[in-house]
Design a protein around this motif. Sequence first.
Motif, mmCIF file in Angstrom:
data_model
loop_
_atom_site.group_PDB
_atom_site.id
_atom_site.type_symbol
_atom_site.label_atom_id
_atom_site.label_comp_id
_atom_site.label_asym_id
_atom_site.label_seq_id
_atom_site.Cartn_x
_atom_site.Cartn_y
_atom_site.Cartn_z
ATOM 1 N N VAL A 1 -63.931 -56.080 -16.738
ATOM 2 C CA VAL A 1 -62.949 -55.269 -16.021
ATOM 3 C C VAL A 1 -61.579 -55.405 -16.665
ATOM 4 O O VAL A 1 -60.836 -54.416 -16.817
ATOM 5 N N GLU B 1 -63.664 -52.066 -5.415
ATOM 6 C CA GLU B 1 -64.524 -52.952 -4.631
ATOM 7 C C GLU B 1 -65.831 -53.115 -5.397
ATOM 8 O O GLU B 1 -66.372 -52.170 -5.946
ATOM 9 N N SER B 2 -66.316 -54.348 -5.441
ATOM 10 C CA SER B 2 -67.462 -54.654 -6.280
ATOM 11 C C SER B 2 -68.781 -54.582 -5.521
ATOM 12 O O SER B 2 -68.912 -55.120 -4.422
ATOM 13 N N LEU C 1 -68.382 -51.641 -9.940
ATOM 14 C CA LEU C 1 -67.207 -51.415 -9.098
ATOM 15 C C LEU C 1 -67.178 -49.981 -8.584
ATOM 16 O O LEU C 1 -67.646 -49.057 -9.258
ATOM 17 N N TRP D 1 -63.422 -57.505 -4.383
ATOM 18 C CA TRP D 1 -62.549 -56.684 -5.218
ATOM 19 C C TRP D 1 -62.106 -57.418 -6.488
ATOM 20 O O TRP D 1 -62.182 -58.632 -6.588
#
Length: 323
Positions: free
Chosen positions: A50, A126-127, A292, A253
């Motif tokens: 990320v 949000e994962s 995500l 998150w």
Amino acid sequence: MSPVKMLAPRRALLAGLLAAPAVGRAQEVFPARPLRYICPFPPGATNDNVSRVMSRALSVRLGTPVVVENRAGAGGAVGARLVAESRPDGLTLLNASAGNLTIAPHLSNVGYDPLRDFAPIAIAGESYSVIAVTPSLPVRTLPELIAYGRQNPGVLNYGSAGIGSAGHLRGALLADAGGFEAVHVPFPGSAPAANAVVAGDVHFMIDPILAPHVVSERARAVASLGPDRWALFPNLPNVSEHGIGRDWPTGGWFGLLAPARTPEPVVERINREFNAGLNDPEVDAALRRFGLRPEKVTPAEFTARLARDHAATGRVLRRLNIA
């Protein structure tokens, strides 16, 4: 009027004209240098993936290099502390997994206060996550995993990215909800933990990094976590469909933070450019590959979410007697 008196207003006017561009330049200074984008986990972790996607997007938007630095250790606390202690100029940023700020500070003296030492900026998303087992474990569904744990007390173990990571807490929550025991095995990052699942050294793990291993059938998914079913695995039930997980702290998150006391205009500028980066189709697709669901929030919204998740996680840790 004397020449001296005539010169006075001219000098004042000239000074004003010179000062105006100076103010403009001062406002345009940020970013005066390349930004440091601190990833508090080792290369290959979901946080690292990320970090690299969003640092590139932010670099394009800000017009200056945004360089990822991996500062792993202590479940993400080393990198988080580095940012908390940095100059509040917006040039050193933290890509935090929720565990760095909502779990780890409850478990040990990490050297920073998550609610006072940072200026929340934005959230990448949000994962989603997946509960995956090593292929040699004779289970194919979440109820079967729970039944196996109950029938074989003290046998199961689970891996995570370290003490205080989201995977640590989620594994404990699953064992608690399922009524079985499982030994936590912390690793220095999610990538080596996932490799241990593939190798059969640990029985299960809860982390989005397992997704490619599930696709390649080197690990077996039994359920997903997230706000709904994960689009990557549309046939895989969400834990909530089994009647558990609804009361678990969200905390999935990945967020961007600066040191506390970073000037508000700088925070707002980074938030604006970060959220604009989320609109890029390539960025959106990359984040979704890593599990995500991209989400644009304001600094105030992120600040409120951090406070809620920190409090909720503390209550759960105390209930589970995790210290």
